[in-house]
Design an enzyme around this catalytic site. Structure first.
Site, PDB file in Angstrom:
ATOM      1  N   GLY A   1       0.834  -1.205   0.000  1.00  0.00           N
ATOM      2  CA  GLY A   1       0.000   0.000   0.000  1.00  0.00           C
ATOM      3  C   GLY A   1       0.856   1.237   0.000  1.00  0.00           C
TER       4      GLY A   1
ATOM      5  N   SER B   1       0.182   7.844   3.751  1.00  0.00           N
ATOM      6  CA  SER B   1       0.649   9.206   3.937  1.00  0.00           C
ATOM      7  C   SER B   1       2.115   9.240   4.336  1.00  0.00           C
ATOM      8  CB  SER B   1      -0.207   9.889   4.994  1.00  0.00           C
ATOM      9  OG  SER B   1      -0.451   9.003   6.054  1.00  0.00           O
TER      10      SER B   1
ATOM     11  N   ASP C   1      -1.751   8.666  14.105  1.00  0.00           N
ATOM     12  CA  ASP C   1      -2.301   8.365  12.775  1.00  0.00           C
ATOM     13  C   ASP C   1      -3.267   7.188  12.856  1.00  0.00           C
ATOM     14  OD1 ASP C   1      -2.722   8.583  10.076  1.00  0.00           O
ATOM     15  OD2 ASP C   1      -0.940   7.465   9.503  1.00  0.00           O
TER      16      ASP C   1
END
Ligand SMILES: *[C@@H]1O[C@H](CO)[C@@H](O)[C@H](O)[C@H]1NC(C)=O
Ligand SMILES: *[C@@H]1O[C@H](CO)[C@@H](O)[C@H](O)[C@H]1NC(C)=O
Ligand SMILES: *[C@@H]1O[C@H](CO)[C@@H](O)[C@H](O)[C@H]1NC(C)=O
Ligand SMILES: *[C@@H]1O[C@H](CO)[C@@H](O)[C@H](O)[C@H]1NC(C)=O
Ligand SMILES: *[C@@H]1O[C@H](CO)[C@@H](O)[C@H](O)[C@H]1NC(C)=O
Ligand SMILES: *[C@@H]1O[C@H](CO)[C@@H](O)[C@H](O)[C@H]1NC(C)=O
Ligand SMILES: *[C@@H]1O[C@H](CO)[C@@H](O)[C@H](O)[C@H]1NC(C)=O
Length: 627
Positions: A346, A349, A467
């Site tokens: 993946g 950010s 996060d």
């Protein structure tokens, strides 16, 4: 049954004695209507209705408006009502909002004036033997219509299309036939048309409902059932123009973007690997040249070319090593890692994540950080901090890191199963979402909460995840949650534009000040709970209000007392969980309080979720199936 004659005769007497009280709709007219109903419909259990007693306080099943001027609710479930409901009885209760006569033995047609009472919003008539066609005069105020488990025949009336407030429509186990009307009902969350004889394609607007909403209709076809033969497919699965599913098509756009990005990332990695391997080769040669070889030299057969400049090569080789944390059993070095086969998992950010399989079969996750803004010293300190989080089953440990000027790598254990986001919303690659039942969702929430709680307690109580989002909740096959990607926010350039998804989880004060706290973690966790309850992803495009800011959306819906509407359709299939869902919703809402000091601490959140889980296992058998 000797009374039957008398009961049938009674309404006529009533009609003759008290002729139409049409003008004065008040409590006494409601009383008459109820007595007429009781007199004409035999019932097994005696209703203690009598004009001697006050209707609002002592008649079983009757509830009045707060000012006690009208009958507002009538609930007579399973009292053995037998026969049919005549017109001009219940139909006259023109302030009635809720009528429940479920699980009786009512037969024949439903009096047309009952479902059309203009104030009526919930009608429960399931489990009777009502027959005839479904009445087509329906109150436009209806939000809940349950006619399931009866003997209704004929088609679903087109007038259902006009019930714009309808949230639930249950017609299963009847003998309805014909096509399903193209119901464009924006609020419809629960639908069951199973076990009838409906035929033809399922309209696009209803294709979002699960298979279980349509089973047992052999002539029905199209998504989510088998494709229609001979009929051209009525639509692509995600019609971009379908007005009812804007969020789906939005997702779709994102996902193609992501796929392209992942593909690009994949080839970028290949390039990177080639470059890194070349660099390493030359360094290794330099090391060997200066007698510093680590003795792992399986890559023989190199020519001895003189190097141009290798003043600091020894130091570089020493410095550019993987730094492993204590308690880690891995035994590989950077070169092993670079020889590993890698696959992009993946792009987030913080950078791109790869699954790397080493030659000896060891599988790890490698995260390549991008845009690290802090220097080596600070980086190492932060890594020590992350590495010091004590082992906890719900926390993914950082095993090692690598720092050089151009590359920052983090090494984690590999968790095979996936993450909460793909489970809830489906994979970006197009794989469908896996239905997650309520117990699993509680389990995942609790696991995630415990993981975050552990991170908060360690590091002298100052450590922050920074996060929290559903992508960062990994799940094992057994749905044990494992929290990952913690402690990376301080490494990053916080001014960089975060993705929309990340913004959706950020506490208001973080968006303003860019300062993370444990309380901002709690906020993000609250958004995560809402995501799990609603099945919606928290997306937000900057400057646009229409896309779901999940906390705000939920707040607005709950304020309008449509509480049941916020929940994931998927969850509506399970019985007896509404109370727990509401409890969980309250926890989530507390977490997303605007003011940080109004949010609970993570330990309290854990305790509250544990309470739900306990009540859960006490109140119902764990194997309970969807109803
Ligand atoms: C009728 O039954 C209800 C519930 O069983 C009870 O609360 C009510 O007091 C009863 N009314 C009379 C008049 O007995
Ligand atoms: C409905 O009628 C059938 C037979 O006509 C009977 O077997 C069944 O028990 C009835 N159901 C109810 C709920 O009364
Ligand atoms: C429909 O319901 C609303 C709110 O409950 C009410 O104000 C309105 O009068 C109802 N409509 C009719 C026709 O009774
Ligand atoms: C739905 O309502 C509109 C306007 O109120 C009316 O014109 C239309 O005939 C209704 N449709 C059905 C199928 O009843
Ligand atoms: C509903 O219909 C299906 C199929 O006929 C049957 O298997 C099921 O038992 C029915 N459910 C009830 C409660 O009657
Ligand atoms: C169901 O509908 C089909 C046509 O769509 C019809 O041929 C069949 O007889 C119906 N079956 C029953 C049991 O009514
Ligand atoms: C609809 O009713 C049928 C029969 O009772 C049941 O098997 C099915 O699970 C229900 N579907 C939904 C979506 O609840």
């Amino acid at each position: 049954m000797g009374h039957s004659m008398l009961f049938i005769a009674l309404p006529f007497i009533y009609l003759m004695l008290y002729l139409p009280p049409l003008t004065t709709a008040d409590l006494s007219s409601d009383e008459e209507a109820l007595l007429a109903f009781a007199a004409s419909v035999p019932h097994g259990r005696k209703l203690n209705w009598s004009s001697q007693n006050p209707i609002c306080s002592s008649w079983v099943g009757v509830t009045c408006t707060p000012d006690k001027t009208r009958v507002h609710t009538l609930r007579l479930p399973a009292v053995g009502l037998f026969g049919s409901i005549p017109s001009d009885t219940l139909g006259k209760l023109d302030a009635l909002e809720v009528l429940s006569l479920r699980s009786n033995r009512l037969i024949l047609n439903l009096a047309p004036d009952v479902p059309s009472i203009p104030s009526l919003h919930s009608l429960y008539l399931q489990h009777n033997n009502l027959s005839g066609i479904v009445p087509d005069l329906l109150s436009s105020n209806l939000t809940f219509l349950d006619l399931s488990y009866n003997l209704f025949v004929g088609e679903i009336p087109l007038t259902v299309q006009n019930l714009t407030l309808l949230t639930a429509l249950f017609l299963q186990n009847n003998s309805l036939s014909g096509p399903i009307p193209n119901l464009q009902l924006p609020k419809l969350r629960r639908l069951n048309l199973s076990y009838n004889n409906l035929s033809g394609p399922i309209p696009i607007s209803l294709q979002k409902f699960p298979v279980e909403s349509f089973v047992g209709n052999p002539f029905l076809c199209g998504t989510p059932l088998a494709q229609c033969f001979g009929v051209p497919p009525s639509s692509p699965p995600f019609p971009a123009e379908a007005p009812t599913k804007p969020k789906r098509s939005f997702w779709k756009k994102i996902s193609t973007g992501v796929i392209i990005a992942i593909a690009a990332g994949g080839s970028a990695l290949l390039l990177l690997l080639i470059v890194l391997i070349l660099v390493c080769f030359s360094k290794r040669k330099r090391r060997q040249g200066s007698g510093e070889s680590k003795g792992k030299g399986s890559l023989g057969g190199r020519s001895e070319k003189p190097k141009e400049e290798y003043s600091s090569s020894v130091q570089e080789a020493e410095k550019n090593k993987l730094v492993f944390f204590e308690g880690c059993s891995y035994n590989f070095d950077l070169e092993d890692l670079l020889r590993a086969s890698a696959e992009v998992l993946g792009k987030g950010s913080h950078g791109t994540t790869y699954k790397a399989v080493l030659e000896d079969g060891t599988t790890v996750v490698v995260k390549r950080l991008k845009e690290v803004i802090i220097g080596k010293r600070e980086f190492e300190q932060q890594m020590e901090m992350i590495g010091s989080v004590r082992p906890h089953p719900n926390v993914l440990p950082l095993r090692a890191y690598y720092y050089s000027k151009d590359e920052k790598l983090l090494i984690y254990d590999y968790v095979p199963s996936g993450n909460l986001s793909s489970l809830l919303h489906g994979n970006k690659g197009g794989a469908g979402k896996t239905p997650l039942d309520w117990e699993s969702r509680i389990k995942v929430s609790l696991g995630a909460a415990r993981g975050i709680g552990c991170i908060h307690i360690d590091g002298s109580g100052k450590f922050i995840h920074g996060d929290i989002k559903s992508n960062n909740i990994l799940l094992t096959q057994e749905l044990d949650a494992c929290v990952c990607d913690y402690g990376l926010a301080p490494l990053m350039n916080s001014a960089a534009t975060p993705s929309r998804i990340v913004v959706g989880y950020r506490a208001p004060e973080v968006i303003e000040t860019r300062k993370y706290t444990q309380k901002s973690d709690v906020y993000s966790f609250g958004v995560l709970l809402l995501e799990m309850l609603t099945g919606k992803a928290p997306l937000q495009s900057p400057g646009r209000d229409d896309v779901a800011d999940l906390p705000r959306w939920v707040q607005s819906v709950v304020r309008e007392e449509w509480t049941a509407e916020v929940f994931d359709v998927e969850l509506m299939r399970y019985p007896h969980i509404e109370e727990e869902m509401v409890q969980m919703l309250q926890i989530a809402m507390a977490c997303v309080s605007k003011a940080p000091d109004q949010r609970p601490k993570m330990e309290e959140v854990i305790r509250m979720i544990e309470d739900i889980q306990h009540s859960d296992s006490e109140n119902r058998p764990s194997s309970e199936k969807p109803s």
